[in-house]
Scaffold this active site. Sequence first.
Site, PDB file in Angstrom:
ATOM      1  N   LYS A 273      29.989  37.197  50.744  1.00  0.00           N
ATOM      2  CA  LYS A 273      29.986  35.886  50.093  1.00  0.00           C
ATOM      3  C   LYS A 273      31.439  35.455  50.015  1.00  0.00           C
ATOM      4  O   LYS A 273      32.208  35.974  49.222  1.00  0.00           O
ATOM      5  CB  LYS A 273      29.359  35.962  48.701  1.00  0.00           C
TER       6      LYS A 273
ATOM      7  N   GLY B 127      30.212  29.058  36.393  1.00  0.00           N
ATOM      8  CA  GLY B 127      30.148  29.411  34.974  1.00  0.00           C
ATOM      9  C   GLY B 127      29.998  28.230  34.036  1.00  0.00           C
ATOM     10  O   GLY B 127      29.998  28.405  32.821  1.00  0.00           O
TER      11      GLY B 127
ATOM     12  N   ALA C 254      26.317  28.658  41.863  1.00  0.00           N
ATOM     13  CA  ALA C 254      27.159  28.194  40.747  1.00  0.00           C
ATOM     14  C   ALA C 254      26.633  26.946  40.057  1.00  0.00           C
ATOM     15  O   ALA C 254      26.174  26.012  40.695  1.00  0.00           O
ATOM     16  CB  ALA C 254      28.600  27.951  41.181  1.00  0.00           C
ATOM     17  N   GLY C 255      26.725  26.968  38.754  1.00  0.00           N
ATOM     18  CA  GLY C 255      26.399  25.800  37.949  1.00  0.00           C
ATOM     19  C   GLY C 255      25.042  25.850  37.265  1.00  0.00           C
ATOM     20  O   GLY C 255      24.799  25.116  36.314  1.00  0.00           O
TER      21      GLY C 255
ATOM     22  N   ASN D 116      24.691  33.838  38.266  1.00  0.00           N
ATOM     23  CA  ASN D 116      25.292  34.942  37.529  1.00  0.00           C
ATOM     24  C   ASN D 116      25.406  34.590  36.054  1.00  0.00           C
ATOM     25  O   ASN D 116      24.625  35.046  35.231  1.00  0.00           O
ATOM     26  CB  ASN D 116      26.659  35.320  38.116  1.00  0.00           C
ATOM     27  N   THR D 117      26.354  33.701  35.727  1.00  0.00           N
ATOM     28  CA  THR D 117      26.593  33.373  34.317  1.00  0.00           C
ATOM     29  C   THR D 117      25.343  32.840  33.612  1.00  0.00           C
ATOM     30  O   THR D 117      25.106  33.169  32.449  1.00  0.00           O
ATOM     31  CB  THR D 117      27.732  32.336  34.204  1.00  0.00           C
TER      32      THR D 117
END
Lengths: 257, 100
Positions: free
Chosen positions: A99, A160, A186-187, A208-209
């Site tokens: 990635k 994040g 992301a987001g 992830n976050t």
Amino acid sequence: MDDRLIIRGIEFKSRLWVGTGKYKDFEETKRAVEASGTDVVTVAVRRVNIFDRKSENLLDYIDPKKYKILPNTAGCYTVEDALRYARLAREAGISDMVKLEVIGDERTLFPDVCGLIKATEILAKEGFIVFPYTNDDPITAKRLEDAGAAAVMPLGAPIGSGLGIRNPYNIKIILETVKVPVIVDAGVGTASDAAIAMELGCDAVLINTGIAGAKDPVKMAEAMKHAVIAGRLAYLAGRIPKKLYATASSPFEGMLI
Amino acid sequence: MREPIEPDPGNAGVGKGGKEFLSLLPQGKQAFCFMKIRLNGQDYNIEEELSVEELLRRLSILPERVAVEVNLQVIRKADFKCFKIKDGDVVEIVNFVGGG
């Protein structure tokens, strides 16, 4: 129904991909990853702790035989650094997948797309299966595809941030522009964000976050799993067009006039 | 004679708080001349040229899960046994950690 996601001959059973950063401990990471139903996890490449050899390793909890390990080049701000991390990752791991991140700015963590395209081209030539983390720009996505990317990973919003899919129309245009799979990275902040990405027709979502930062990461992992499945099914089912006025669902016929 | 337990005094700030420095020498062996290497950002003294395999063994690091770079060159796992780390080499040993 055959709805498998296959990229460069690799079959992904889950359309939800998850990161392994920011968890309280490895035990929580493991439980959240299991609850997500994923078969691919991202990891970062960092120095081994020379002093504390007793410290546990992520791979003691995330079995590489069970999960596809997708190393990232997070924290790299130049093409040279990204190439270095990618090459180390390949040697530390068991696959050619990377990635690819070439970050352009510390505050936004937006990608440096010029560097990203260059690094994609070099790594693709070296036989890497490159998944570049990019912004939601269709032109960049096309350039990345031309440079040899196996898929493109446009952001929904800054890493994040949990702001969701800020520009669904650009994501839609990216989907129409490139032939390679599109994976939102992301987001994504909550289940509905993941569902929106999938309803647009994206091939997968990486979170992830959104999971690790939730009050109950294991429960959120499960929520994301269902959201991705629901969004994918809705996309395949084909939603109704949006209209301004009502259309009755019940027949007029047989009414007591 | 210098204590064969490293890193050298230039890095005295690291490892404070009771952490024991790892010796890169075989147990019980005393060395009289040293070569300096830089390993994961710290200076170490070693008494002889070491193969990557031997270095990892002395650090109790399993070779399967790491990647090793010497002077910015990635060392293939197949070469761990024969590739020698020499005086002045900059060595990085990395592994996978949690990340997004």
